[in-house]
Design an enzyme around this catalytic site. Sequence first.
Site, short mmCIF file in Angstrom:
data_model
loop_
_atom_site.label_atom_id
_atom_site.label_comp_id
_atom_site.label_asym_id
_atom_site.label_seq_id
_atom_site.Cartn_x
_atom_site.Cartn_y
_atom_site.Cartn_z
N THR A 164 7.79 -10.20 -1.51
CA THR A 164 7.62 -9.10 -1.51
C THR A 164 7.52 -8.34 -0.27
O THR A 164 7.83 -8.26 0.82
CB THR A 164 6.16 -8.73 -1.73
OG1 THR A 164 5.44 -9.29 -1.42
CG2 THR A 164 6.21 -9.13 -2.94
N TYR A 213 -5.85 -10.65 8.31
CA TYR A 213 -5.44 -10.61 7.43
C TYR A 213 -6.35 -11.76 6.69
O TYR A 213 -6.65 -11.84 5.54
CB TYR A 213 -3.96 -11.06 6.71
CG TYR A 213 -3.54 -10.69 5.43
CD1 TYR A 213 -3.11 -10.36 4.32
CD2 TYR A 213 -2.83 -12.06 5.06
CE1 TYR A 213 -3.06 -10.46 3.45
CE2 TYR A 213 -2.38 -12.70 3.64
CZ TYR A 213 -2.91 -11.86 2.57
OH TYR A 213 -2.23 -11.55 1.67
N ASP A 236 -2.05 2.28 -8.89
CA ASP A 236 -0.90 2.34 -7.54
C ASP A 236 -1.49 3.71 -6.49
O ASP A 236 -1.25 4.36 -7.22
CB ASP A 236 0.26 2.39 -7.82
CG ASP A 236 0.80 1.43 -6.06
OD1 ASP A 236 0.76 0.29 -6.34
OD2 ASP A 236 1.02 2.15 -5.25
N ASP A 248 -6.78 4.35 -6.07
CA ASP A 248 -7.04 4.77 -4.05
C ASP A 248 -8.40 3.55 -4.64
O ASP A 248 -8.48 4.05 -4.43
CB ASP A 248 -6.82 5.81 -2.88
CG ASP A 248 -7.28 5.24 -1.89
OD1 ASP A 248 -7.98 4.26 -1.24
OD2 ASP A 248 -7.95 6.28 -1.48
N VAL A 249 -7.62 2.28 -4.12
CA VAL A 249 -8.66 1.13 -4.19
C VAL A 249 -9.81 1.08 -3.43
O VAL A 249 -11.22 0.93 -3.34
CB VAL A 249 -8.04 0.46 -4.41
CG1 VAL A 249 -6.88 -0.38 -5.59
CG2 VAL A 249 -7.34 -0.64 -3.20
N LYS A 271 -9.24 -11.99 3.51
CA LYS A 271 -9.03 -13.25 2.11
C LYS A 271 -10.26 -13.88 1.89
O LYS A 271 -10.59 -14.88 1.15
CB LYS A 271 -7.11 -13.44 2.59
CG LYS A 271 -6.25 -12.89 1.70
CD LYS A 271 -6.44 -12.04 1.03
CE LYS A 271 -5.46 -11.31 0.25
NZ LYS A 271 -5.50 -10.08 -0.51
#
Length: 269
Positions: free
Chosen positions: A186, A151, A37, A59-60, A155
Amino acid sequence: MADPRGLVVAITGGARGIGAATAATLAEAGATVAIGDIDGEAAAATAAELPGAIGLPLDVTDAESHQRFLDAVAQRLGAVDVLVANAGVMWVGRFEDEPVTATRRMFAVNVEGVINGMRLATPAMRKRGRGQIVVVASVASRLAPRGEASYAATKHAVLGYCTAVRQELHRSGVDVSVLMPTVVETDLAAGTSSGIVKRLPPRHVADAVLSLVRRPRPELYLPKHVGVSIRFLDLVPARLRGFCQRLLVVDQTSSDPGTREDYQRRSLE
């Protein structure tokens, strides 16, 4: 059908929400879990609650950070059997009001983050002849709600990328699964509406990830009946399809910006 007991599972964005629930569910099923994370301290705290788990900073969006994470997992727990690409962020509102920084951040985390993980994790899996990538995407991979233009675009991109990679990995022993849930309870969904569909608790998404580990499939909608609705829309003529989507898919342009202020400041700035 794979037995999760003894598998090494790396989860991105695993400190909170869906990622934390997934880590707990897989650990309960007998997997050894590594949580990555951007908030390394939170990752470590979440991992401390689970038997044998580790939590590491990740850090992706940074390929080097992603490689360090995977290397550390391999060194401490063993080769990664399953990578759960869960990290994601979302800005909500009218498309013309979306800050450029938010757009770039969404594409960096949601798309480049998945690409980095798949590109770095799959070579070792292919060499061993087994492994799995589970991408936690969204029903927005197939639908495009008003107020979620960028967004939804991220996706859609992830679904297309995974579809192509799956074909390249055919007969390699490496599975690619895409999970597409509706709105989940969430921080990411704070201030948004779920429309006619009830919000999903993170544990339901975690259970779906576990089911994909046990029985890999290319795609899974959550709830499952959403997939039926989407397949129906695919058969509807384009003009009528737009009407149906306006009727069935929630309009997020009316989301509460005040409720989302804290989340968007932490995740998108």
